[in-house]
Design a protein around this motif. Structure first.
Motif, PDB file in Angstrom:
ATOM      1  N   TRP A 269       1.032  14.231  -3.449  1.00 11.43           N
ATOM      2  CA  TRP A 269       2.231  13.720  -2.606  1.00 11.43           C
ATOM      3  C   TRP A 269       2.405  12.280  -2.693  1.00 11.43           C
ATOM      4  N   ARG A 270       1.212  11.580  -2.447  1.00  7.88           N
ATOM      5  CA  ARG A 270       1.372  10.086  -2.455  1.00  7.88           C
ATOM      6  C   ARG A 270       1.862   9.574  -3.963  1.00  7.88           C
TER       7      ARG A 270
ATOM      8  N   GLN B 243       5.491  10.190  -4.240  1.00  4.27           N
ATOM      9  CA  GLN B 243       6.470   9.197  -3.764  1.00  4.27           C
ATOM     10  C   GLN B 243       6.105   7.883  -4.301  1.00  4.27           C
ATOM     11  N   TYR B 244       5.217   7.660  -4.899  1.00  2.00           N
ATOM     12  CA  TYR B 244       4.886   6.377  -5.404  1.00  2.00           C
ATOM     13  C   TYR B 244       5.665   6.269  -6.856  1.00  2.00           C
TER      14      TYR B 244
ATOM     15  N   ARG C  23       8.561   7.734  -7.120  1.00  2.59           N
ATOM     16  CA  ARG C  23       9.879   7.244  -6.684  1.00  2.59           C
ATOM     17  C   ARG C  23      10.263   5.536  -6.778  1.00  2.59           C
ATOM     18  N   CYS C  24       9.253   4.774  -6.505  1.00  8.55           N
ATOM     19  CA  CYS C  24       9.480   3.442  -6.567  1.00  8.55           C
ATOM     20  C   CYS C  24       9.573   2.719  -7.875  1.00  8.55           C
TER      21      CYS C  24
ATOM     22  N   TYR D 198      16.476  11.354  -2.716  1.00  6.74           N
ATOM     23  CA  TYR D 198      16.024  10.198  -2.911  1.00  6.74           C
ATOM     24  C   TYR D 198      16.797   9.070  -2.212  1.00  6.74           C
TER      25      TYR D 198
ATOM     26  N   ARG E 191      16.713   8.633   1.559  1.00  6.50           N
ATOM     27  CA  ARG E 191      15.245   8.325   2.186  1.00  6.50           C
ATOM     28  C   ARG E 191      14.745   6.951   1.434  1.00  6.50           C
TER      29      ARG E 191
ATOM     30  N   CYS F  77      12.026   0.417  -2.126  1.00  3.83           N
ATOM     31  CA  CYS F  77      11.141   0.308  -3.100  1.00  3.83           C
ATOM     32  C   CYS F  77      10.933  -0.558  -3.892  1.00  3.83           C
TER      33      CYS F  77
END
Length: 209
Positions: A143-144, A147-148, A150-151, A202, A205, A209
């Motif tokens: 999961w982390r 999300q990473y 996405r940046c 995205y 949210r 980033c």
């Protein structure tokens, strides 16, 4: 019999982790100087730790590692930004290694290839230290990692392959089934999965980033 607690392409397995890592006295003594829990990109200096965790997890199961030490060094040298390690008090306890991919679907050549400036990342391996399994670390790290990713502005998709019985697990994590993969290992065949890193969710949210 329980499935191996390792995630890898093409041997992706879900994690259900519970047992804490044993901490030696030397680590207790230096606890105050090291972060209790840290996520960061891996470097070639981490390759030996990565390979030792991977080898312990896979050799007893499949007889070989999904990535050789040379391949680990290559990927961590070419695209360290597509990796993520979880460190507890300075010790690597779980990791993911990915590489860039520029085609719609994964091919056999994707197993040892990095294509720079690509719109997709191929997740090669996710593994957890044997003393840290049954704690949920694999699921948390995945999961982390997503999300990473996405940046990273150039990326649009994450791809992996898994056995059919694991498809529901990855669907729950947000991956969509793309059909049978062109990748095979012996008689084993796999399902290709895709995770969209960009979209309306995205945009809503995005925290800069």
């Amino acid at each position: 019999m329980m499935a191996p607690q390792v995630v890898s392409s093409p041997f992706l397995k879900p994690f259900f982790l519970k047992t804490p890592l044993s901490v030696g006295s030397s680590r207790r003594q230096r606890r105050h100087t090291l972060p209790a829990s840290e996520f960061r990109n891996l470097t070639p200096q981490d390759a030996i730790s990565v390979f030792e965790i991977e080898r312990e997890a896979f050799v007893s199961v499949s007889g070989e590692c999904p990535l050789t030490l040379d391949e680990v060094l290559s990927f961590l040298g070419q695209c360290p930004e597509l990796s993520l390690g979880w460190f507890e008090e300075g010790q690597l306890v779980a990791f993911i290694i990915g590489s860039g991919w520029d085609k719609e679907k994964l091919g056999q050549e994707a197993m040892n290839t990095h294509v720079p400036d690509s719109p997709a990342v191929h997740i090669h391996v996710l593994s957890v230290h044997r003393q840290c399994r049954q704690q949920g670390k694999g699921s948390i790290l995945l999961w982390r990692y997503l999300q990473y990713l996405r940046c990273l502005p150039s990326l649009r998709r994450a791809l992996l392959v898994c056995e059919e019985f694991l498809v529901p697990f990855y669907q729950k994590a947000g991956f969509k089934e793309k059909g049978q993969s062109a990748i095979s290992v012996g008689a084993l065949t796999f399902t290709e999965m895709e995770y969209q890193l960009r979209g309306l969710a995205y945009a809503r949210r995005n925290s800069g980033c």
